[in-house]
Each structure stands twice: as structure tokens, then as C-alpha cells.
Motif scaffolding. Structure first.
Motif, PDB file in Angstrom:
ATOM      1  N   TYR A   1       0.844  -1.209   0.000  1.00  0.00           N
ATOM      2  CA  TYR A   1       0.000   0.000   0.000  1.00  0.00           C
ATOM      3  C   TYR A   1       0.876   1.256   0.000  1.00  0.00           C
ATOM      4  O   TYR A   1       0.588   2.226  -0.710  1.00  0.00           O
TER       5      TYR A   1
ATOM      6  N   MET B   1      -6.793  -4.438 -11.549  1.00  0.00           N
ATOM      7  CA  MET B   1      -8.103  -4.719 -10.946  1.00  0.00           C
ATOM      8  C   MET B   1      -9.185  -4.709 -12.031  1.00  0.00           C
ATOM      9  O   MET B   1     -10.076  -5.548 -12.064  1.00  0.00           O
TER      10      MET B   1
ATOM     11  N   GLY C   1     -13.050   2.230  -1.743  1.00  0.00           N
ATOM     12  CA  GLY C   1     -11.949   1.481  -2.381  1.00  0.00           C
ATOM     13  C   GLY C   1     -12.344   1.103  -3.794  1.00  0.00           C
ATOM     14  O   GLY C   1     -12.031   0.020  -4.273  1.00  0.00           O
ATOM     15  N   GLY C   2     -13.019   2.019  -4.459  1.00  0.00           N
ATOM     16  CA  GLY C   2     -13.612   1.733  -5.778  1.00  0.00           C
ATOM     17  C   GLY C   2     -12.661   1.937  -6.941  1.00  0.00           C
ATOM     18  O   GLY C   2     -13.091   1.985  -8.092  1.00  0.00           O
ATOM     19  N   ALA C   3     -11.363   2.085  -6.654  1.00  0.00           N
ATOM     20  CA  ALA C   3     -10.326   2.244  -7.689  1.00  0.00           C
ATOM     21  C   ALA C   3     -10.699   3.401  -8.626  1.00  0.00           C
ATOM     22  O   ALA C   3     -11.082   4.477  -8.158  1.00  0.00           O
TER      23      ALA C   3
ATOM     24  N   HIS D   1     -14.498   1.605 -12.164  1.00  0.00           N
ATOM     25  CA  HIS D   1     -15.053   0.673 -13.156  1.00  0.00           C
ATOM     26  C   HIS D   1     -16.359   0.038 -12.679  1.00  0.00           C
ATOM     27  O   HIS D   1     -17.241  -0.238 -13.486  1.00  0.00           O
TER      28      HIS D   1
ATOM     29  N   ASP E   1     -11.098   6.350  -2.918  1.00  0.00           N
ATOM     30  CA  ASP E   1      -9.883   5.516  -2.954  1.00  0.00           C
ATOM     31  C   ASP E   1      -8.719   6.422  -2.567  1.00  0.00           C
ATOM     32  O   ASP E   1      -8.917   7.614  -2.282  1.00  0.00           O
ATOM     33  N   ILE E   2      -7.512   5.856  -2.541  1.00  0.00           N
ATOM     34  CA  ILE E   2      -6.370   6.688  -2.164  1.00  0.00           C
ATOM     35  C   ILE E   2      -6.126   7.751  -3.248  1.00  0.00           C
ATOM     36  O   ILE E   2      -6.477   7.555  -4.420  1.00  0.00           O
TER      37      ILE E   2
ATOM     38  N   VAL F   1      -4.706   6.983  -6.690  1.00  0.00           N
ATOM     39  CA  VAL F   1      -5.577   6.219  -7.588  1.00  0.00           C
ATOM     40  C   VAL F   1      -6.661   7.107  -8.198  1.00  0.00           C
ATOM     41  O   VAL F   1      -6.955   7.024  -9.392  1.00  0.00           O
TER      42      VAL F   1
ATOM     43  N   HIS G   1      -9.893   9.318  -0.131  1.00  0.00           N
ATOM     44  CA  HIS G   1     -10.341   9.022   1.240  1.00  0.00           C
ATOM     45  C   HIS G   1      -9.618   7.774   1.732  1.00  0.00           C
ATOM     46  O   HIS G   1      -9.539   6.769   1.024  1.00  0.00           O
ATOM     47  N   ASP G   2      -9.099   7.847   2.945  1.00  0.00           N
ATOM     48  CA  ASP G   2      -8.407   6.699   3.532  1.00  0.00           C
ATOM     49  C   ASP G   2      -9.437   5.791   4.200  1.00  0.00           C
ATOM     50  O   ASP G   2     -10.232   6.240   5.039  1.00  0.00           O
ATOM     51  N   LEU G   3      -9.391   4.517   3.809  1.00  0.00           N
ATOM     52  CA  LEU G   3     -10.306   3.510   4.370  1.00  0.00           C
ATOM     53  C   LEU G   3     -10.372   3.517   5.892  1.00  0.00           C
ATOM     54  O   LEU G   3     -11.386   3.180   6.481  1.00  0.00           O
TER      55      LEU G   3
ATOM     56  N   ARG H   1     -16.219  -3.711  -2.419  1.00  0.00           N
ATOM     57  CA  ARG H   1     -16.001  -4.804  -3.370  1.00  0.00           C
ATOM     58  C   ARG H   1     -14.519  -5.150  -3.405  1.00  0.00           C
ATOM     59  O   ARG H   1     -13.705  -4.358  -3.864  1.00  0.00           O
ATOM     60  N   TRP H   2     -14.212  -6.314  -2.850  1.00  0.00           N
ATOM     61  CA  TRP H   2     -12.853  -6.824  -2.956  1.00  0.00           C
ATOM     62  C   TRP H   2     -11.859  -5.905  -2.259  1.00  0.00           C
ATOM     63  O   TRP H   2     -10.753  -5.700  -2.708  1.00  0.00           O
ATOM     64  N   VAL H   3     -12.333  -5.325  -1.144  1.00  0.00           N
ATOM     65  CA  VAL H   3     -11.535  -4.324  -0.456  1.00  0.00           C
ATOM     66  C   VAL H   3     -11.089  -4.843   0.907  1.00  0.00           C
ATOM     67  O   VAL H   3     -10.057  -4.442   1.411  1.00  0.00           O
TER      68      VAL H   3
ATOM     69  N   TRP I   1      -7.016  -7.390   3.842  1.00  0.00           N
ATOM     70  CA  TRP I   1      -6.613  -6.911   5.171  1.00  0.00           C
ATOM     71  C   TRP I   1      -6.887  -7.987   6.213  1.00  0.00           C
ATOM     72  O   TRP I   1      -7.922  -8.648   6.158  1.00  0.00           O
TER      73      TRP I   1
HETATM   74  C1  LIG Z   1      -8.413  -5.217  -4.693  1.00  0.00           C
HETATM   75  S1  LIG Z   1      -8.692  -3.556  -5.072  1.00  0.00           S
HETATM   76  C2  LIG Z   1     -10.424  -3.554  -5.434  1.00  0.00           C
HETATM   77  C3  LIG Z   1     -10.826  -2.432  -6.318  1.00  0.00           C
HETATM   78  C4  LIG Z   1     -12.303  -2.390  -6.697  1.00  0.00           C
HETATM   79  N1  LIG Z   1     -13.162  -2.218  -5.529  1.00  0.00           N
HETATM   80  C5  LIG Z   1     -12.713  -3.622  -7.474  1.00  0.00           C
HETATM   81  O1  LIG Z   1     -13.662  -4.273  -7.050  1.00  0.00           O
HETATM   82  O2  LIG Z   1     -12.108  -3.930  -8.500  1.00  0.00           O
HETATM   83  C6  LIG Z   1      -8.564  -2.743  -3.499  1.00  0.00           C
HETATM   84  C7  LIG Z   1      -8.728  -1.249  -3.591  1.00  0.00           C
HETATM   85  O3  LIG Z   1      -8.584  -0.693  -2.277  1.00  0.00           O
HETATM   86  C8  LIG Z   1      -7.843   0.512  -2.400  1.00  0.00           C
HETATM   87  N2  LIG Z   1      -7.194   0.842  -1.117  1.00  0.00           N
HETATM   88  C9  LIG Z   1      -6.184   0.183  -0.508  1.00  0.00           C
HETATM   89  N3  LIG Z   1      -5.841   0.806   0.630  1.00  0.00           N
HETATM   90  C10 LIG Z   1      -6.648   1.878   0.748  1.00  0.00           C
HETATM   91  C11 LIG Z   1      -6.777   2.901   1.721  1.00  0.00           C
HETATM   92  N4  LIG Z   1      -6.012   2.934   2.807  1.00  0.00           N
HETATM   93  N5  LIG Z   1      -7.709   3.845   1.531  1.00  0.00           N
HETATM   94  C12 LIG Z   1      -8.508   3.807   0.436  1.00  0.00           C
HETATM   95  N6  LIG Z   1      -8.442   2.863  -0.521  1.00  0.00           N
HETATM   96  C13 LIG Z   1      -7.523   1.899  -0.368  1.00  0.00           C
HETATM   97  C14 LIG Z   1      -6.830   0.194  -3.482  1.00  0.00           C
HETATM   98  O4  LIG Z   1      -6.261   1.377  -4.029  1.00  0.00           O
HETATM   99  C15 LIG Z   1      -7.679  -0.592  -4.464  1.00  0.00           C
HETATM  100  O5  LIG Z   1      -8.303   0.243  -5.399  1.00  0.00           O
END
Ligand SMILES: C[S@@+](CC[C@H](N)C(=O)[O-])C[C@H]1O[C@@H](n2cnc3c(N)ncnc32)[C@H](O)[C@@H]1O
Length: 389
Positions: A171, A188, A220-222, A225, A243-244, A247, A268-270, A284-286, A290
Motif C-alpha cells: 500500500y 483490478m 476502495g472503488g479504484a 469501473h 480511494d487513495i 488512484v 479518502h483513507d479507508l 467490493r474486494w476491499v 486486510w
Molecule cells: C483489490 S482492489 C479492489 C478495487 C475495486 N473495488 C474492485 O472491485 O475492482 C482494493 C482497492 O482498495 C484501495 N485501497 C487500498 N488501501 C486503501 C486505503 N487505505 N484507503 C482507500 N483505498 C484503499 C486500493 O487502491 C484498491 O483500489
């Protein structure tokens, strides 16, 4: 009379397999040679007269197998890096010597002898079982980073960290490198072109239309898409994407103009308290990347913004019990679990583990449903925020 329909490639291969299997069986019986089996003491011997049949079966089964797999999954199967990681782990920790011949040993016993966690032992060995190495007669029986940081769930203590020769987690690497962050985000997006990860599994298997005019945050929507596909199908949804910074900072430019009124991008930080008070939050897949400890922080960070009955839609991996889904699918999921361990240090969760995680985060997170759409590698879990008096 209509001429017979020519056989398809699949039917021709199936016929070759059937004819050759009959031949192999007949010759083995005539020679008194047992047929191959996965039994522990099975003798593997193919009579020389049946070698052509063996060749034909192996070629045709391999071709049929490859033909029926999604091309993206096929490429990964041929890469097979987790197969060798798994065999290396068995060799490096001398695990085979711990399994008594014709006897049983528990994952806990192997964990004690190797110094690995029981969780990690079961993940390696259940993946090995999908390669027909070892078997699990009863449920629960059964490399460098792992030796250096046994039992760690920190993303900065992984095979990725060792390979990068750095104490930075993936990360931190992505947050400091816009080019790699964009490449990760594209990866992704590319995953979503594999049938088992199609975004349609989410758009088609959750009742978005009945929600009415609502705000749905894609956390965390990248680069949007998933939000874009939802926006195309459901005019009733406003879908900000978080997302970060690295991104999302150029994501708006790539969004087709007609969807700009439905979607926007926010750095925005998760782990920071949620700032949007929306009706629905998509993860989704976020979370699967972790560990539980970090997921608890992420889930709790949403609480300040949750309205009564707000929904959290988690689309993520959901490990099946061993042997309960098609073998090739189980192998794919278990291989994914090991990839995640080597890069991020989390664990894939079963439905029960998801429930326990939510409950541990706060008893007001109520798991309302868990469904795995047919053909999807990810389950859809609907969680409702229940404010009790
Ligand atoms: C596995 S990807 C999934 C992306 C998307 N949701 C999808 O379904 O394809 C995880 C996402 O979490 C984001 N992410 C990771 N750490 C983060 C943080 N601390 N704050 C915000 N987003 C974060 C990544 O940048 C990435 O876009």
C-alpha cells in the motif's frame, strides 16, 4: 434424411476419452494390473499395450480442460506459482515427514512442529490437497517471509516486502508511486474481465433498482469501473467513489461525460472516519486483503456515518468448506488465498468468519444475507446497520 451433425470439438474430445478409457481398463484387467487411484498405497503402473490410450486420454483431458476454462484463469493455471510455493513450503518445513504413513496428523500438530500458525499450515496443505498431495479425512485434520515473520498479519511483513527489499507495504509503495498505482488499478479492471469476476455478478444479483433514489459509496472503488457499470444500469443511483489519492486523482478525466452527474471521485483513507452519510456502502474486494485486526478498524471507521438501516454490500471471497464446490474452483480460490498471503498478509474468510468479523467490529452490523451467484468467485454479503434501543 438430414445428415448427422458433425461432432463439436468438445464432443470429439469426450469420445476420445471415453474410447481410450475403455481400452485402458480392458488391457489393465487382462494383465491383472490395478487401475490408477489416489489411494495412499496405490501402485501406479500402465501396461505397455495401453500407453497409446494413456497418451490419448491425457492429451484429450488436458485440451478439454483448457477449452472450458476462462482464458484469464487458464493463463494463471499455467503460471501455477502457488503450486510450486506450496511444494516448497512442504519441503522447507519438512512437512511430509510429519505425516505418518497410513496415519493422521492434525494441522495443530504440524503447526507446533514447524513454528507456523495453524491457519497458515491449513492454507498450504488445503492448497496441496487440490493438487492431490495429502488428503483431509476429517475436517480440521489434515518461505522466507513466513520464517522471518511467522504468524504476522502486517502488510509490511510479506514475501512482497522481502522481494522489494523494503519495509514498505504494497500500500505504501502504491501510495508513493503514481505509475504503479495506476498499473495496480488497471490490473483490478483487467480482473473484472475474467468471467468469475465480472462486475455483472454484482449489478445483476443485488436489487439496486428497488433502492430508489439513493447514494451508494463505492469504498476502495479504484478508478470507478464498478461505479460506471452501476451508473449505466441504474439511473436511481448516485455513486461517489473513494480511494487513495494516487488512484483517484486522474480518474475523473477517464469517466464518460454522460455519467459525470452520477459519479465523482474522492481521496479518502479507508481507515479514516467515513465522511459521507450515504444509504449504501459497497466494499467490493476491499476487505479480503486486510487481516481481521485491520478490517475491524475499517469497519468501525464507517460507524460515525451510518444511518439506521444503512446497508453495507460486501462483495468478496468467501471460502467454501473443503470438497464442497468443483475441484478446479476450490483450487483457484485456495491459490488466490496464498497469493494474498504472500503480498498482503490477510486470510480469505468463510461465511462464518465474515459473520464473526462483523460481530466483533460492532454488534449492530447484522449479516442479512450471503449469496454466491452461479459462476462468480465472489460472494455478495448484505449487512444492515441496526440501531437498537
Ligand atoms: C483489490 S482492489 C479492489 C478495487 C475495486 N473495488 C474492485 O472491485 O475492482 C482494493 C482497492 O482498495 C484501495 N485501497 C487500498 N488501501 C486503501 C486505503 N487505505 N484507503 C482507500 N483505498 C484503499 C486500493 O487502491 C484498491 O483500489
Amino acid at each position: 434424411m438430414t445428415p448427422p451433425r458433425p461432432l463439436s470439438q468438445i464432443e470429439r474430445l469426450a469420445a476420445t476419452i471415453s474410447e481410450s478409457a475403455t481400452k485402458l481398463h480392458r488391457i489393465s484387467a487382462e494383465k491383472g494390473v490395478p487401475l490408477p487411484s489416489f489411494e495412499e498405497n496405490a501402485v501406479f503402473s500402465i501396461p505397455s499395450e495401453a500407453l497409446d490410450a494413456q497418451d490419448a486420454i491425457l492429451d484429450a483431458t488436458a485440451e478439454l480442460h483448457d477449452l472450458l476454462l476462462d482464458p484469464m484463469i487458464l493463463i494463471r493455471e499455467h503460471g501455477g506459482h502457488n503450486n510450486s510455493a506450496c511444494l516448497q513450503a512442504i519441503a522447507r518445513f519438512n512437512i511430509a515427514a510429519m505425516v505418518p504413513s497410513e496415519g493422521r496428523v492434525g494441522f495443530n500438530d504440524i503447526a507446533r512442529q514447524t513454528g507456523l500458525s495453524e491457519d497458515m499450515v491449513s492454507r498450504f496443505l488445503r492448497h496441496a490437497m487440490t493438487m492431490r498431495v495429502f488428503c483431509e479425512p476429517e475436517p480440521g485434520m489434515m518461505l522466507d517471509a513466513l520464517q522471518r515473520w511467522p504468524n504476522s498479519s502486517e502488510p509490511s511483513e510479506t514475501g512482497f516486502s522481502m522481494a522489494s527489499n523494503s519495509s514498505a507495504s504494497i500500500y505504501e509503495v502504491l501510495a508513493s508511486d503514481a505509475e504503479r498505482a495506476a498499473r495496480f488499478s488497471n490490473a483490478m479492471k483487467a480482473f473484472s474481465t475474467t468471467s468469475v469476476f465480472y462486475i455483472t455478478h454484482l449489478t445483476d444479483n443485488y436489487d439496486w433498482a428497488s433502492l430508489g433514489k439513493v447514494e451508494v459509496v463505492d469504498v476502495g472503488g479504484a478508478q470507478g469501473h464498478v461505479a460506471l457499470e452501476l451508473a449505466k444500469r441504474f439511473e436511481n443511483l448516485d455513486i461517489p467513489v473513494q480511494d487513495i489519492y494516487e488512484v483517484v486523482r486522474h480518474a475523473e478525466n477517464q469517466l464518460p461525460g454522460e455519467f459525470k452527474n452520477q459519479t465523482r471521485f474522492l481521496a479518502h483513507d479507508l481507515f479514516a472516519p467515513q465522511t459521507l452519510s450515504a444509504d449504501v456502502f459497497i466494499f467490493r474486494w476491499v476487505l479480503h486483503n486486510w487481516s481481521d485486526e485491520h478490517c475491524l478498524r475499517i469497519l468501525r471507521a464507517q460507524i460515525p456515518s451510518l444511518k439506521p438501516n444503512a446497508r453495507i454490500v460486501i462483495q468478496d471471497g468467501c471460502l467454501p468448506a473443503p470438497g464442497t464446490i468443483a475441484h478446479w474452483q476450490e483450487k483457484y480460490i485456495r491459490s488466490d488465498d496464498l497469493t494474498m498471503a504472500s503480498v498482503f498478509n490477510p486470510r480469505e474468510r468463510t461465511a462464518d468468519a465474515w459473520r464473526e468479523l462483523l460481530l466483533a467490529a460492532d454488534h449492530r452490523f447484522m449479516m442479512n444475507s450471503v449469496t454466491r451467484p452461479r459462476g462468480s468467485a465472489l460472494a455478495i454479503m448484505e449487512v444492515i446497520w441496526k440501531e437498537f434501543n
